[in-house]
Design a protein around this motif. Structure first.
Motif, PDB file in Angstrom:
ATOM      1  N   HIS A  62     -42.860 -26.025 -58.792  1.00 58.03           N
ATOM      2  CA  HIS A  62     -43.915 -26.590 -59.642  1.00 58.03           C
ATOM      3  C   HIS A  62     -43.406 -27.028 -61.016  1.00 58.03           C
ATOM      4  N   GLY A  65     -34.399 -16.205 -65.430  1.00 58.49           N
ATOM      5  CA  GLY A  65     -35.302 -17.197 -65.988  1.00 58.49           C
ATOM      6  C   GLY A  65     -34.598 -18.194 -66.897  1.00 58.49           C
ATOM      7  N   ILE A  74     -51.589 -21.207 -60.015  1.00 57.26           N
ATOM      8  CA  ILE A  74     -51.010 -22.382 -60.661  1.00 57.26           C
ATOM      9  C   ILE A  74     -51.986 -23.557 -60.631  1.00 57.26           C
ATOM     10  N   ALA A  99     -45.850 -22.319 -67.964  1.00 58.04           N
ATOM     11  CA  ALA A  99     -44.820 -21.281 -67.926  1.00 58.04           C
ATOM     12  C   ALA A  99     -45.331 -20.043 -67.202  1.00 58.04           C
ATOM     13  N   VAL A 100     -44.391 -19.188 -66.844  1.00 54.82           N
ATOM     14  CA  VAL A 100     -44.669 -17.911 -66.176  1.00 54.82           C
ATOM     15  C   VAL A 100     -43.906 -16.827 -66.911  1.00 54.82           C
ATOM     16  N   LEU A 149     -42.029 -25.203 -63.527  1.00 51.56           N
ATOM     17  CA  LEU A 149     -42.495 -24.289 -64.561  1.00 51.56           C
ATOM     18  C   LEU A 149     -41.322 -23.599 -65.258  1.00 51.56           C
ATOM     19  N   THR A 150     -41.493 -23.329 -66.541  1.00 49.07           N
ATOM     20  CA  THR A 150     -40.525 -22.543 -67.289  1.00 49.07           C
ATOM     21  C   THR A 150     -40.782 -21.062 -67.025  1.00 49.07           C
ATOM     22  N   VAL A 151     -39.731 -20.302 -66.758  1.00 51.08           N
ATOM     23  CA  VAL A 151     -39.845 -18.861 -66.522  1.00 51.08           C
ATOM     24  C   VAL A 151     -39.234 -18.116 -67.698  1.00 51.08           C
ATOM     25  N   THR A 166     -50.649 -25.380 -65.907  1.00 51.47           N
ATOM     26  CA  THR A 166     -49.673 -24.295 -65.997  1.00 51.47           C
ATOM     27  C   THR A 166     -48.342 -24.819 -66.522  1.00 51.47           C
ATOM     28  N   ALA A 216     -41.627 -21.248 -59.199  1.00 47.17           N
ATOM     29  CA  ALA A 216     -41.550 -21.971 -60.475  1.00 47.17           C
ATOM     30  C   ALA A 216     -40.799 -23.293 -60.325  1.00 47.17           C
ATOM     31  N   GLU A 217     -39.710 -23.256 -59.592  1.00 46.01           N
ATOM     32  CA  GLU A 217     -38.939 -24.488 -59.384  1.00 46.01           C
ATOM     33  C   GLU A 217     -39.763 -25.530 -58.634  1.00 46.01           C
TER      34      GLU A 217
END
Length: 377
Positions: free
Chosen positions: A154, A184, A125, A131-132, A156-158, A129, A151-152
């Motif tokens: 940072h 997600g 990351i 999304a994942v 980020l969209t999963v 970044t 993800a939470e």
């Protein structure tokens, strides 16, 4: 030379025989309706598939590849962004990321589950970044509790790549089962004919619990239209699940749970029959739906010999997938090289997919196992 398959790798004719009358009736219903694009069948399937996944919204699209791209576009992924995914699931995710204008960042996988390694995700990351995309490979969900926590942390969209995981699940941190598509912010499904839930042609869907995402998906799949001939969303495309495929999927959807149960039963037959042989077997988990049954051999030479042996004896087999994405010529400019993802590269040389579909009978599985045993004599 034409091979007479004693046990074919896949057999869609067998899978459709029992449903032939219902499938024909569904097709006739669509033809008689006079409505072939985004009608009652698509709406019905979207409602029913959302219910299966335990989510609020399902948007039918043209294919699994389109589902990945449209999920990225819906999440606002674009130039300057990075999207982290894996390299052992063919090149579909990387192609979608590049279509969105973003940069794919590839990380290694867990050597046992062959899905995204959360530690590798965390290490990759950066400030760019966005999304994942974890891939639920071979019917097993990735380590979603760990991935969602990272993800939470940072922001980020999963986007779940659930193309091989229709009906699959795993427990959340509290122990309750959560389906593929429930984890997600968005999840992309493929209905390619060989999938656990397969159409009789191409098709896909994106599921989500976010109503704004669902609304944007519906615009993007149809030219960006807010309403007919009025465009409010630039970058829309023609990517619609058609009425005929939706009707056929509605016939097959009620049978998915039984088909997945049959796959698990056949996986258990394989595990018992191969337990004393020098092959690595997939680790069973309650929510694994065995889209593929993938064994691992000691090394590439052993795998290749066994593959040739099985084919010579009329047993279908395949490799999913023989060349990791980062070593494909088309993606050389991503900057990876042999040794960049050592676990991914090692597994690609040792994996072999055996026949796996609900219509396999016990004798079929025993014949495959005995032929494998002959290969080690």
């Amino acid at each position: 030379m034409t091979i007479t398959w004693r046990v074919p790798f896949g057999d869609l004719q067998r899978s459709h025989q029992a449903l032939q009358a219902e499938l024909l009736a569904a097709a006739e219903r669509v033809i008689a309706s006079g409505w072939y694009i985004l009608g009652a069948e698509v709406a019905g399937f979207e409602r029913e598939f959302a219910m299966l996944c335990g989510v609020e919204h399902c948007v039918g699209v043209a294919s699994g590849a389109e589902a990945l791209y449209l999920a990225l576009a819906t999440a606002g992924v674009g130039p300057g962004d990075e999207v982290i995914t894996v390299a052992n699931a063919c090149m579909y995710d990387v192609a979608a990321i590049l279509q969105a204008g973003a940069r794919p960042v590839l990380v290694d996988v867990d050597p046992v589950t062959q899905t995204m390694d959360p530690a590798a995700l965390s290490a990759a990351i950066t400030s760019r970044t966005k999304a994942v995309i974890p891939v639920h490979l071979f019917g097993r969900l990735a380590d979603m509790p760990a991935i969602m926590a990272i993800a939470e942390q940072h922001g980020l969209t999963v986007i779940e790549d659930a193309a091989q995981a229709h009906g699959a699940w795993r427990p959340d941190t509290g122990g309750a089962p959560r389906m593929a598509g429930q984890w997600g912010h968005l999840a992309a499904f493929s209905f390619y004919p060989s999938k656990n839930l397969g159409a009789l042609g191409d098709g896909g869907a994106v599921v989500t619990n976010n109503p704004a995402f669902a609304e944007r998906l519906r615009r993007l799949r149809m030219y960006g239209w807010e309403r007919k001939y009025y465009t409010t969303e630039a970058g829309g495309r023609n990517s619609r699940l058609d009425e005929l495929q939706a009707a056929l999927l509605r016939v097959k959807l009620p049978h998915l749970a039984a088909a997945n149960s049959a796959r698990r039963e056949r996986a258990a037959w394989y595990a018992a029959a191969l337990a004393d042989l020098p092959v690595g077997l997939p680790v069973d988990e309650p929510g694994h739906v065995y889209h593929l049954y993938v064994i691992t051999l000691a090394d590439r030479a052993t795998r290749n010999r066994l593959r040739e042996h099985l084919s010579a004896h009329g047993i279908g087999c395949d490799i999913h997938y023989p060349a990791p994405t980062h070593l494909q010529p088309a993606y050389a400019d991503l900057g990876y090289h042999p040794g960049s993802l050592p676990i991914t590269e090692d597994l690609a040389g040792r994996i072999l997919s055996l026949p796996m579909y609900p219509e396999l009978n016990y004798d079929d599985v025993m014949l495959v196992a005995e032929t494998i045993r002959m290969g080690f004599v």
